[in-house]
Design a protein around this motif. Structure first.
Motif, PDB file in Angstrom:
ATOM      1  N   ARG A  71      22.520  17.565 -34.295  1.00  0.00           N
ATOM      2  CA  ARG A  71      23.912  17.249 -34.023  1.00  0.00           C
ATOM      3  C   ARG A  71      24.229  17.451 -32.534  1.00  0.00           C
ATOM      4  O   ARG A  71      24.975  16.688 -31.933  1.00  0.00           O
ATOM      5  N   ARG A  72      23.633  18.459 -31.928  1.00  0.00           N
ATOM      6  CA  ARG A  72      23.873  18.765 -30.524  1.00  0.00           C
ATOM      7  C   ARG A  72      22.875  18.071 -29.589  1.00  0.00           C
ATOM      8  O   ARG A  72      22.942  18.239 -28.371  1.00  0.00           O
ATOM      9  N   ASN A  73      21.909  17.383 -30.165  1.00  0.00           N
ATOM     10  CA  ASN A  73      20.859  16.709 -29.404  1.00  0.00           C
ATOM     11  C   ASN A  73      20.030  17.707 -28.579  1.00  0.00           C
ATOM     12  O   ASN A  73      19.704  17.470 -27.422  1.00  0.00           O
ATOM     13  N   TRP A  74      19.712  18.854 -29.212  1.00  0.00           N
ATOM     14  CA  TRP A  74      18.863  19.860 -28.589  1.00  0.00           C
ATOM     15  C   TRP A  74      17.502  19.800 -29.265  1.00  0.00           C
ATOM     16  O   TRP A  74      17.400  19.850 -30.494  1.00  0.00           O
ATOM     17  N   LYS A  75      16.453  19.717 -28.486  1.00  0.00           N
ATOM     18  CA  LYS A  75      15.081  19.635 -29.011  1.00  0.00           C
ATOM     19  C   LYS A  75      14.535  21.049 -29.161  1.00  0.00           C
ATOM     20  O   LYS A  75      14.310  21.744 -28.178  1.00  0.00           O
ATOM     21  N   GLU A  94      11.028  16.370 -32.318  1.00  0.00           N
ATOM     22  CA  GLU A  94      10.518  15.355 -31.393  1.00  0.00           C
ATOM     23  C   GLU A  94      10.989  15.645 -29.971  1.00  0.00           C
ATOM     24  O   GLU A  94      12.190  15.796 -29.721  1.00  0.00           O
ATOM     25  N   GLY A  95      10.035  15.802 -29.054  1.00  0.00           N
ATOM     26  CA  GLY A  95      10.347  16.028 -27.655  1.00  0.00           C
ATOM     27  C   GLY A  95      10.541  17.480 -27.257  1.00  0.00           C
ATOM     28  O   GLY A  95      10.771  17.767 -26.086  1.00  0.00           O
ATOM     29  N   ALA A  96      10.455  18.409 -28.208  1.00  0.00           N
ATOM     30  CA  ALA A  96      10.618  19.832 -27.872  1.00  0.00           C
ATOM     31  C   ALA A  96       9.428  20.282 -27.021  1.00  0.00           C
ATOM     32  O   ALA A  96       8.304  19.832 -27.209  1.00  0.00           O
ATOM     33  N   GLN A  97       9.688  21.178 -26.093  1.00  0.00           N
ATOM     34  CA  GLN A  97       8.612  21.589 -25.185  1.00  0.00           C
ATOM     35  C   GLN A  97       7.533  22.374 -25.925  1.00  0.00           C
ATOM     36  O   GLN A  97       7.822  23.201 -26.784  1.00  0.00           O
ATOM     37  N   ILE A  98       6.305  22.082 -25.560  1.00  0.00           N
ATOM     38  CA  ILE A  98       5.138  22.675 -26.227  1.00  0.00           C
ATOM     39  C   ILE A  98       5.097  24.194 -26.035  1.00  0.00           C
ATOM     40  O   ILE A  98       4.753  24.925 -26.959  1.00  0.00           O
ATOM     41  N   ALA A  99       5.455  24.680 -24.859  1.00  0.00           N
ATOM     42  CA  ALA A  99       5.389  26.122 -24.580  1.00  0.00           C
ATOM     43  C   ALA A  99       6.243  26.927 -25.546  1.00  0.00           C
ATOM     44  O   ALA A  99       5.984  28.109 -25.780  1.00  0.00           O
ATOM     45  N   SER A 100       7.266  26.302 -26.120  1.00  0.00           N
ATOM     46  CA  SER A 100       8.196  27.024 -26.990  1.00  0.00           C
ATOM     47  C   SER A 100       7.699  27.200 -28.415  1.00  0.00           C
ATOM     48  O   SER A 100       8.343  27.886 -29.197  1.00  0.00           O
ATOM     49  N   LEU A 154      16.108  42.465 -46.243  1.00  0.00           N
ATOM     50  CA  LEU A 154      15.365  41.601 -45.335  1.00  0.00           C
ATOM     51  C   LEU A 154      14.341  40.788 -46.113  1.00  0.00           C
ATOM     52  O   LEU A 154      13.502  41.352 -46.824  1.00  0.00           O
ATOM     53  N   VAL A 155      14.420  39.462 -46.000  1.00  0.00           N
ATOM     54  CA  VAL A 155      13.461  38.595 -46.682  1.00  0.00           C
ATOM     55  C   VAL A 155      12.605  37.813 -45.691  1.00  0.00           C
ATOM     56  O   VAL A 155      11.653  37.140 -46.069  1.00  0.00           O
ATOM     57  N   GLY A 156      12.949  37.882 -44.391  1.00  0.00           N
ATOM     58  CA  GLY A 156      12.201  37.162 -43.371  1.00  0.00           C
ATOM     59  C   GLY A 156      13.021  37.070 -42.106  1.00  0.00           C
ATOM     60  O   GLY A 156      13.949  37.852 -41.888  1.00  0.00           O
ATOM     61  N   ALA A 157      12.685  36.084 -41.276  1.00  0.00           N
ATOM     62  CA  ALA A 157      13.429  35.884 -40.030  1.00  0.00           C
ATOM     63  C   ALA A 157      13.233  34.456 -39.559  1.00  0.00           C
ATOM     64  O   ALA A 157      12.293  33.766 -39.975  1.00  0.00           O
ATOM     65  N   ILE A 158      14.138  34.020 -38.687  1.00  0.00           N
ATOM     66  CA  ILE A 158      14.061  32.695 -38.090  1.00  0.00           C
ATOM     67  C   ILE A 158      14.049  32.864 -36.571  1.00  0.00           C
ATOM     68  O   ILE A 158      14.740  33.730 -36.036  1.00  0.00           O
ATOM     69  N   GLY A 159      13.235  32.052 -35.909  1.00  0.00           N
ATOM     70  CA  GLY A 159      13.158  32.066 -34.456  1.00  0.00           C
ATOM     71  C   GLY A 159      13.238  30.656 -33.920  1.00  0.00           C
ATOM     72  O   GLY A 159      12.639  29.741 -34.485  1.00  0.00           O
ATOM     73  N   CYS A 160      14.000  30.471 -32.847  1.00  0.00           N
ATOM     74  CA  CYS A 160      14.162  29.154 -32.225  1.00  0.00           C
ATOM     75  C   CYS A 160      13.871  29.264 -30.734  1.00  0.00           C
ATOM     76  O   CYS A 160      14.216  30.256 -30.108  1.00  0.00           O
ATOM     77  N   SER A 161      13.270  28.210 -30.185  1.00  0.00           N
ATOM     78  CA  SER A 161      13.017  28.162 -28.758  1.00  0.00           C
ATOM     79  C   SER A 161      12.959  26.707 -28.315  1.00  0.00           C
ATOM     80  O   SER A 161      12.538  25.837 -29.069  1.00  0.00           O
ATOM     81  N   GLY A 162      13.372  26.485 -27.097  1.00  0.00           N
ATOM     82  CA  GLY A 162      13.359  25.144 -26.528  1.00  0.00           C
ATOM     83  C   GLY A 162      14.538  24.909 -25.607  1.00  0.00           C
ATOM     84  O   GLY A 162      14.510  24.052 -24.736  1.00  0.00           O
ATOM     85  N   GLY A 163      15.593  25.679 -25.780  1.00  0.00           N
ATOM     86  CA  GLY A 163      16.783  25.564 -24.933  1.00  0.00           C
ATOM     87  C   GLY A 163      16.970  26.845 -24.153  1.00  0.00           C
ATOM     88  O   GLY A 163      16.027  27.610 -23.947  1.00  0.00           O
TER      89      GLY A 163
END
Length: 180
Positions: A71-75, A94-100, A154-163
């Motif tokens: 929705r925000r056009n963030w990869k 699609e297009g998200a940086q590989i390092a992330s 606690l059942v787990g966690a979520i992690g995001c990277s790219g921005g």
């Protein structure tokens, strides 16, 4: 030629005399470490462990995060891990940086293993608490890792990277909020 030699010798003499004075400048006083605080009455981040997140629920969490990123056009790279910090589901948009890729997994692993948002470690570094780097060599001290809680466990966690860190955190929060 004689004036050139005299000027050269005079310049060398000035440099030789000034060098020890400059070299003996006392070093700046390092800043005092921040206070460690008091002793809390209860254990911080004492979230009980629940049954680790399964693939179906991980896919739902992932979908909520991906939808907000689209929705925000963030990869973004988005990782969902279990209570041990082991990968359950991953998506590289699609297009998200590989390092992330590894950064997103590291943020999720940090949030799961330490039972707190990864931003708290970033905040500790920013306020001068360098000890954080000694806790775990895989710790990622950056915004964008959230614990996943179900019925207060606690059942787990979520992690995001790219921005930016704040963009990563906002996308992860969408997934984490689905669990509440």
């Amino acid at each position: 030629m004689r004036p050139i030699v005299s000027m050269t010798l005079a310049a060398c003499a000035v440099i030789a005399i000034a060098s020890p004075v400059l070299a003996q400048t006392p070093p700046a006083t390092p800043p005092a470490p921040p206070p460690s605080g008091g002793t809390p009455d209860v254990m911080p981040f004492d979230i009980p462990y629940g049954v680790s997140i399964g693939l179906d629920k991980a896919k739902q969490v992932m979908a909520a995060a991906e939808n907000e990123a689209k929705r925000r056009n963030w990869k973004m790279n988005i990782a969902v891990v279990d209570t041990n910090g082991e990968l359950v589901h991953f998506s590289r948009m699609e297009g998200a940086q590989i390092a992330s890729v590894s950064i997103s997994i590291g943020k999720a692993r940090t949030a799961a293993r330490f039972r707190r948002e990864s931003r708290l470690f970033y905040n500790a570094f920013e306020t001068g608490h360098g000890y954080v780097s000694t806790l775990d060599p895989t710790l990622v001290a950056s915004p964008g890792g959230f614990p996943l809680l179900e019925a207060g466990k606690l059942v787990g966690a979520i992690g995001c990277s790219g921005g930016t860190g704040d963009q990563d955190a906002l996308i992860c929060k969408m997934g984490a909020d689905l669990m509440k």
